[in-house]
Design a protein around this motif. Sequence first.
Motif, PDB file in Angstrom:
ATOM      1  N   GLU A 111       4.536  -3.237  10.769  1.00 17.21           N
ATOM      2  CA  GLU A 111       5.413  -3.373   9.780  1.00 17.21           C
ATOM      3  C   GLU A 111       6.455  -4.280  10.510  1.00 17.21           C
ATOM      4  O   GLU A 111       7.305  -5.436   9.748  1.00 17.21           O
ATOM      5  N   ILE A 129       2.992 -13.639   4.245  1.00 17.92           N
ATOM      6  CA  ILE A 129       3.686 -12.381   4.288  1.00 17.92           C
ATOM      7  C   ILE A 129       3.263 -11.269   3.202  1.00 17.92           C
ATOM      8  O   ILE A 129       2.625 -10.257   3.239  1.00 17.92           O
ATOM      9  N   LYS A 151       5.916  -7.808  11.192  1.00 19.24           N
ATOM     10  CA  LYS A 151       5.722  -8.680   9.730  1.00 19.24           C
ATOM     11  C   LYS A 151       7.171  -8.804   9.209  1.00 19.24           C
ATOM     12  O   LYS A 151       7.340  -9.755   8.837  1.00 19.24           O
ATOM     13  N   ILE A 161       0.122 -13.152  11.524  1.00 17.92           N
ATOM     14  CA  ILE A 161       0.982 -12.118  10.583  1.00 17.92           C
ATOM     15  C   ILE A 161       0.187 -12.028   9.394  1.00 17.92           C
ATOM     16  O   ILE A 161       0.127 -10.917   9.005  1.00 17.92           O
ATOM     17  N   ILE A 168      -2.264  -9.161   9.524  1.00 21.17           N
ATOM     18  CA  ILE A 168      -1.657  -7.685   9.746  1.00 21.17           C
ATOM     19  C   ILE A 168      -1.903  -6.761   8.492  1.00 21.17           C
ATOM     20  O   ILE A 168      -2.147  -5.570   8.456  1.00 21.17           O
ATOM     21  N   ARG A 169      -2.161  -7.432   7.243  1.00 24.59           N
ATOM     22  CA  ARG A 169      -2.347  -6.774   6.123  1.00 24.59           C
ATOM     23  C   ARG A 169      -3.752  -6.046   6.388  1.00 24.59           C
ATOM     24  O   ARG A 169      -3.950  -4.818   5.829  1.00 24.59           O
TER      25      ARG A 169
END
Length: 147
Positions: free
Chosen positions: A75, A102, A78, A11, A14-15
Amino acid sequence: MYEAKGYLNAIRKIRSRLQSADNELRAIDEELYSLHGTDYSKAHVSGSATADITDRIDRANKKREKVNRRIILLEETKDEAEERISCLQDQESASYLIDYYIACMTIDEIMRHRNYARSSVYNHLHKAEREFQKTYDKWLKSIDKIF
């Protein structure tokens, strides 16, 4: 059993994947901005491509749609992870996980934000990860029952 920390690290990544997708969108925009038609006023027209640039625009728009679908999926993933984290009993633990995994805050940023020592931040984060592991295990068991 799967490890919750592996899930949380995915997770967190993901950024960077979202940043890559944003870079792809910028490249597509640059490609579209640089398009130009054939100049027929010259004596010779080089190249075998047609003067119509709609094909190139269509290809760029298809690329854009594909990247946008990937962004939406990332998105949503997340957001789903944030919902799972938010369901923890201990809201302080949830806030540490949200900050780190997150919001992708660094340990130093969390230290400054919470005014805690580094060791204290690590202790809280490890406690939160252990707490999340319990919730994560329950979630996986519920999925196993379905299949």
